[in-house]
Design an enzyme around this catalytic site. Structure first.
Site, mmCIF file in Angstrom:
data_model
loop_
_atom_site.group_PDB
_atom_site.id
_atom_site.type_symbol
_atom_site.label_atom_id
_atom_site.label_comp_id
_atom_site.label_asym_id
_atom_site.label_seq_id
_atom_site.Cartn_x
_atom_site.Cartn_y
_atom_site.Cartn_z
ATOM 1 N N ASP A 12 0.810 -1.229 0.000
ATOM 2 C CA ASP A 12 0.000 0.000 0.000
ATOM 3 C C ASP A 12 0.837 1.270 0.000
ATOM 4 O OD1 ASP A 12 -2.241 -1.666 0.121
ATOM 5 O OD2 ASP A 12 -2.125 -1.748 2.308
ATOM 6 N N GLY B 2 1.450 3.003 -2.611
ATOM 7 C CA GLY B 2 1.016 3.900 -3.690
ATOM 8 C C GLY B 2 1.531 3.429 -5.051
ATOM 9 N N LYS B 3 1.736 2.106 -5.167
ATOM 10 C CA LYS B 3 2.256 1.535 -6.422
ATOM 11 C C LYS B 3 1.320 1.841 -7.587
ATOM 12 C CE LYS B 3 2.266 -2.498 -4.369
ATOM 13 N NZ LYS B 3 2.072 -2.110 -2.947
ATOM 14 N N GLY B 4 -0.002 1.655 -7.320
ATOM 15 C CA GLY B 4 -0.997 1.848 -8.388
ATOM 16 C C GLY B 4 -0.890 3.230 -8.992
ATOM 17 N N ASN C 184 -5.226 -10.272 -3.552
ATOM 18 C CA ASN C 184 -4.899 -9.716 -2.230
ATOM 19 C C ASN C 184 -4.460 -8.259 -2.411
ATOM 20 O OD1 ASN C 184 -2.668 -10.706 -3.626
ATOM 21 N ND2 ASN C 184 -1.614 -11.482 -1.826
ATOM 22 N N GLY D 78 -4.588 -4.404 -3.671
ATOM 23 C CA GLY D 78 -5.583 -3.371 -3.936
ATOM 24 C C GLY D 78 -4.816 -2.141 -4.369
ATOM 25 N N HIS D 79 -4.864 -1.829 -5.646
ATOM 26 C CA HIS D 79 -4.101 -0.704 -6.183
ATOM 27 C C HIS D 79 -5.066 0.391 -6.620
ATOM 28 C CE1 HIS D 79 -0.584 -3.650 -7.230
ATOM 29 N NE2 HIS D 79 -0.850 -3.584 -5.945
ATOM 30 N N ARG E 244 2.373 -29.212 -7.124
ATOM 31 C CA ARG E 244 2.171 -29.734 -8.488
ATOM 32 C C ARG E 244 0.791 -30.325 -8.720
ATOM 33 N NH1 ARG E 244 7.802 -32.688 -7.716
ATOM 34 N NH2 ARG E 244 6.682 -32.987 -5.778
ATOM 35 N N GLN F 20 1.918 -6.154 -3.272
ATOM 36 C CA GLN F 20 2.371 -6.284 -1.875
ATOM 37 C C GLN F 20 3.631 -5.449 -1.663
ATOM 38 O OE1 GLN F 20 1.414 -9.644 -3.472
ATOM 39 N NE2 GLN F 20 -0.516 -8.733 -2.893
ATOM 40 N N THR G 254 -8.615 -3.629 -0.192
ATOM 41 C CA THR G 254 -9.159 -4.961 -0.440
ATOM 42 C C THR G 254 -10.100 -5.390 0.680
ATOM 43 O OG1 THR G 254 -7.207 -5.544 -1.700
ATOM 44 C CG2 THR G 254 -8.504 -7.382 -0.880
ATOM 45 N N THR G 255 -9.702 -5.176 1.930
ATOM 46 C CA THR G 255 -10.506 -5.698 3.039
ATOM 47 C C THR G 255 -11.132 -4.595 3.894
ATOM 48 O OG1 THR G 255 -8.546 -5.775 4.438
ATOM 49 C CG2 THR G 255 -9.083 -7.791 3.233
ATOM 50 N N ARG H 155 -9.777 -2.992 6.193
ATOM 51 C CA ARG H 155 -9.224 -2.965 7.557
ATOM 52 C C ARG H 155 -8.421 -1.686 7.792
ATOM 53 N NH1 ARG H 155 -5.995 -8.587 7.736
ATOM 54 N NH2 ARG H 155 -5.617 -7.987 5.577
ATOM 55 N N LEU I 170 3.784 12.445 0.696
ATOM 56 C CA LEU I 170 4.525 13.429 1.489
ATOM 57 C C LEU I 170 3.553 14.464 2.064
ATOM 58 C CD1 LEU I 170 7.347 14.272 2.433
ATOM 59 C CD2 LEU I 170 7.498 15.759 0.424
HETATM 60 P P1 GDP Z 1 -0.818 0.274 -3.577
HETATM 61 O O1 GDP Z 1 -1.402 -0.990 -3.067
HETATM 62 O O2 GDP Z 1 0.647 0.350 -3.334
HETATM 63 O O3 GDP Z 1 -1.176 0.572 -5.006
HETATM 64 O O4 GDP Z 1 -1.450 1.457 -2.699
HETATM 65 P P2 GDP Z 1 -3.012 1.601 -2.283
HETATM 66 O O5 GDP Z 1 -3.771 2.046 -3.472
HETATM 67 O O6 GDP Z 1 -3.466 0.389 -1.557
HETATM 68 O O7 GDP Z 1 -2.891 2.741 -1.181
HETATM 69 C C1 GDP Z 1 -2.349 3.988 -1.463
HETATM 70 C C2 GDP Z 1 -3.430 5.057 -1.197
HETATM 71 O O8 GDP Z 1 -2.829 6.329 -1.158
HETATM 72 C C3 GDP Z 1 -4.488 5.159 -2.302
HETATM 73 O O9 GDP Z 1 -5.702 5.521 -1.709
HETATM 74 C C4 GDP Z 1 -3.946 6.261 -3.196
HETATM 75 O O10 GDP Z 1 -4.981 6.933 -3.915
HETATM 76 C C5 GDP Z 1 -3.343 7.173 -2.176
HETATM 77 N N1 GDP Z 1 -2.182 7.947 -2.638
HETATM 78 C C6 GDP Z 1 -1.179 7.602 -3.476
HETATM 79 N N2 GDP Z 1 -0.250 8.572 -3.552
HETATM 80 C C7 GDP Z 1 -0.675 9.559 -2.713
HETATM 81 C C8 GDP Z 1 -0.107 10.809 -2.315
HETATM 82 O O11 GDP Z 1 0.976 11.207 -2.706
HETATM 83 N N3 GDP Z 1 -0.824 11.529 -1.388
HETATM 84 C C9 GDP Z 1 -2.021 11.111 -0.888
HETATM 85 N N4 GDP Z 1 -2.643 11.879 -0.009
HETATM 86 N N5 GDP Z 1 -2.564 9.927 -1.246
HETATM 87 C C10 GDP Z 1 -1.885 9.166 -2.144
HETATM 88 P P1 IMO Z 2 -0.936 -4.252 -2.189
HETATM 89 O O1 IMO Z 2 -0.513 -4.795 -3.528
HETATM 90 C C1 IMO Z 2 -0.933 -4.723 2.141
HETATM 91 C C2 IMO Z 2 -0.897 -8.839 3.678
HETATM 92 C C3 IMO Z 2 -2.137 -9.288 4.432
HETATM 93 C C4 IMO Z 2 -1.507 -10.269 5.397
HETATM 94 C C5 IMO Z 2 -0.407 -10.923 4.575
HETATM 95 C C6 IMO Z 2 -0.794 -12.263 3.977
HETATM 96 O O2 IMO Z 2 -2.224 -3.520 -2.208
HETATM 97 O O3 IMO Z 2 0.186 -3.486 -1.574
HETATM 98 P P2 IMO Z 2 -2.360 -12.959 1.950
HETATM 99 O O4 IMO Z 2 -3.817 -12.735 1.718
HETATM 100 O O5 IMO Z 2 -1.485 -12.362 0.892
HETATM 101 O O6 IMO Z 2 -2.013 -14.388 2.221
HETATM 102 O O7 IMO Z 2 -2.054 -12.168 3.328
HETATM 103 O O8 IMO Z 2 -0.115 -10.006 3.543
HETATM 104 N N1 IMO Z 2 -1.151 -8.302 2.320
HETATM 105 C C7 IMO Z 2 -1.119 -6.999 2.008
HETATM 106 N N2 IMO Z 2 -0.943 -5.903 2.784
HETATM 107 N N3 IMO Z 2 -1.080 -4.581 0.810
HETATM 108 C C8 IMO Z 2 -1.231 -5.666 0.015
HETATM 109 O O9 IMO Z 2 -1.229 -5.582 -1.325
HETATM 110 C C9 IMO Z 2 -1.298 -6.942 0.613
HETATM 111 N N4 IMO Z 2 -1.458 -8.207 0.139
HETATM 112 C C10 IMO Z 2 -1.363 -9.014 1.199
HETATM 113 O O10 IMO Z 2 -2.763 -8.211 5.085
HETATM 114 O O11 IMO Z 2 -0.885 -9.568 6.444
HETATM 115 MG MG MG Z 3 -2.902 -1.648 -1.759
#
Ligand code: GDP
Ligand code: IMO
Ligand code: MG
Length: 426
Positions: free
Chosen positions: A13, A15-17, A38, A40-41, A145, A226, A302-303, A305, A334
């Site tokens: 999480d 901010g890869k997406g 698992n 969520g981007h 396998r 992840q 995704t969840t 939480r 930032l």
């Molecule tokens: P990912 O799993 O790495 O793609 O990240 P997520 O999408 O799960 O979580 C990143 C969250 O931060 C998302 O809600 C994005 O829209 C948000 N986000 C990403 N870059 C920035 C930023 O520079 N500032 C703020 N405030 N939010 C951001």
């Molecule tokens: P993105 O790509 C944050 C965490 C779960 C749990 C552990 C194992 O959005 O960054 P799993 O379902 O993979 O067997 O769970 O990994 N987890 C993540 N935490 N961002 C994710 O993906 C995650 N994918 C799995 O919360 O601790």
């Molecule tokens: Mg995510």
């Protein structure tokens, strides 16, 4: 642009997406190489939000080709739902631009059931806090396998036989160990086959497609899911996911040579978050942690939480730089740090009286380290409209430069908001 790998360098999480979507502009192909739904981007374009779990984050750029590699685990039901959501948003998800490797393993209904049953049965302290999406059990079957691969959807008899063989074993667990009803071969077969007409047209040979792309001079972005410290080998085992999240797996996870990977960008959040169980040295169980969660909107895509929040951890970042061969860092969120009087950075750990610059490797040791912090001054200004490095407050620039100095990796991008245009290139 050359071929780029994007990896999250914390616990997910980061901010890869957002960064994948941003860079996709200059790229021809975007490829997922590990993990499943698992992930969520979040991608925000012109204020409109898309949450992607399986489909690569390049899909919102017209004309870009998106590939799902063999290293991914794909839930065909979730894939179908994600297609429908994207179609409703007017996104082109036709098989000519969204393709899946025939070798990709499928998450079956019994994988999800097993993931959830196991987690429910574990005592507190032993739970992993998985997403319950069947990720671990699917990878287990792959390695054992006995997995079902996407190409098996074209051979119903083979598919049925594999389901029957799997349920012979899994139903014993469901009934004898978890006190559940057994799953029927017909029900599982029907559920999976119902998705087949939506999946099969997308099947391809990802490895050959990429080879062809390079012959044509195209560029490719590999989208990690992840975070590095959730890597099955190098993460905080056993509180990890079930795939290799490190950049090197971009090659194995889609069938290319590692010499194709030119640039490895680590996505680093300006502070740290973690969802699920496991050690987190800089976690803040106090008002500051609550403030980071509220200001950063730190709730799982995704969840749903709440994410655990804490200060930046350079020890974790140094390890990520080494494990991935990071060429540069994109620093995100930032803007969330605006308003703090002081910002803390964990520069080393105290472990059993010793100062450590890298995480101790013994099992369970990360639970027992004490972070050594240094403080830097915060800034009060709202930075979400800053477009250039020079527009950032001096204290914000100093924070970024200190992260560079401590990690030894240059910061090439700074994100100051979730939208595409809220990004500063240096
Ligand atoms: P990912 O799993 O790495 O793609 O990240 P997520 O999408 O799960 O979580 C990143 C969250 O931060 C998302 O809600 C994005 O829209 C948000 N986000 C990403 N870059 C920035 C930023 O520079 N500032 C703020 N405030 N939010 C951001
Ligand atoms: P993105 O790509 C944050 C965490 C779960 C749990 C552990 C194992 O959005 O960054 P799993 O379902 O993979 O067997 O769970 O990994 N987890 C993540 N935490 N961002 C994710 O993906 C995650 N994918 C799995 O919360 O601790
Ligand atoms: Mg995510």
């Amino acid at each position: 642009m050359s071929n780029v790998v994007i990896v999250g360098v914390q616990w997910g999480d980061e901010g890869k997406g957002k960064i994948v979507d941003l860079l996709a502009r200059q790229i021809d192909y975007v490829v997922r190489f590990q993990g499943g739904n698992n992930a969520g981007h979040t991608v925000i374009v012109d204020g409109k939000k898309a949450a992607l779990h399986l489909v690569p984050s390049g899909i919102l750029h017209e004309g870009k080709i998106c590939l799902i590699g063999n290293g991914v685990v794909l839930d065909p039901v979730v894939f179908t739902q994600e297609l429908d959501t994207l179609i409703a948003q007017g996104v082109d998800v036709s098989p000519s631009r969204l393709k899946i490797s025939g070798k990709t393993h499928l998450i079956m209904p019994y994988h999800k059931a097993l993931d959830q049953a196991r987690e429910n049965k574990l005592e507190k302290g032993q739970k992993i806090g998985t997403t319950g999406r069947g990720i671990g059990p699917c990878y287990e079957d792959k390695v054992a396998r006995v997995g079902v691969r996407a190409s098996d959807l074209t051979d119903p008899e083979l598919l049925r036989a594999k389901i029957a063989a799997a349920l012979k074993e899994k139903n014993v667990l469901f009934t004898a160990l978890y006190g559940m009803e057994p799953l029927s071969v017909d029900a599982v077969f029907d559920e999976v086959m119902a998705a087949a007409p939506r999946v099969v047209p997308h099947l391809t040979d990802v490895s050959s497609d990429l080879q062809q792309a390079w012959k044509e001079g195209k560029s490719v972005l590999f989208e990690g899911a992840q975070g590095i410290h959730l890597d099955i080998d190098h993460g905080t085992y056993p509180f990890v996911t079930s795939s290799n999240t490190v950049s090197g797996n971009a090659a194995a996870g889609c069938g290319i040579g590692p010499n194709r990977l030119d640039r490895i960008i680590g996505i680093l959040k300006a502070y740290t978050t973690r969802v699920g169980e496991g050690p987190f040295p800089t976690e803040l169980n106090d008002a500051t942690g609550d403030l980071l969660r509220a200001n950063g909107g730190e709730f799982g895509v995704t969840t749903g939480r709440p994410r655990r929040c804490g200060w930046q951890d350079i020890v974790i970042l140094r390890e990520s730089a080494r494990l991935n061969g990071l060429t540069d860092i994109a620093l995100t969120k930032l803007d969330v740090l605006s308003g703090f009087d002081e910002i803390k950075i964990c520069v080393a750990y105290d472990y059993q009286g010793r100062r450590m610059d890298y995480p101790p490797q013994e099992s369970g040791a990360l639970e027992r380290v004490t972070p050594i912090y240094e403080s830097v001054p915060g800034w009060k200004e709202d930075i979400t409209a800053c477009k250039t490095w020079d527009e950032l407050p001096e204290a914000a620039r100093a924070y970024v430069l200190r992260l560079e100095e401590l990690s030894g990796v240059p910061v090439s991008m700074v994100s100051v908001g979730p939208d595409r245009n809220q990004t500063i290139f240096r």
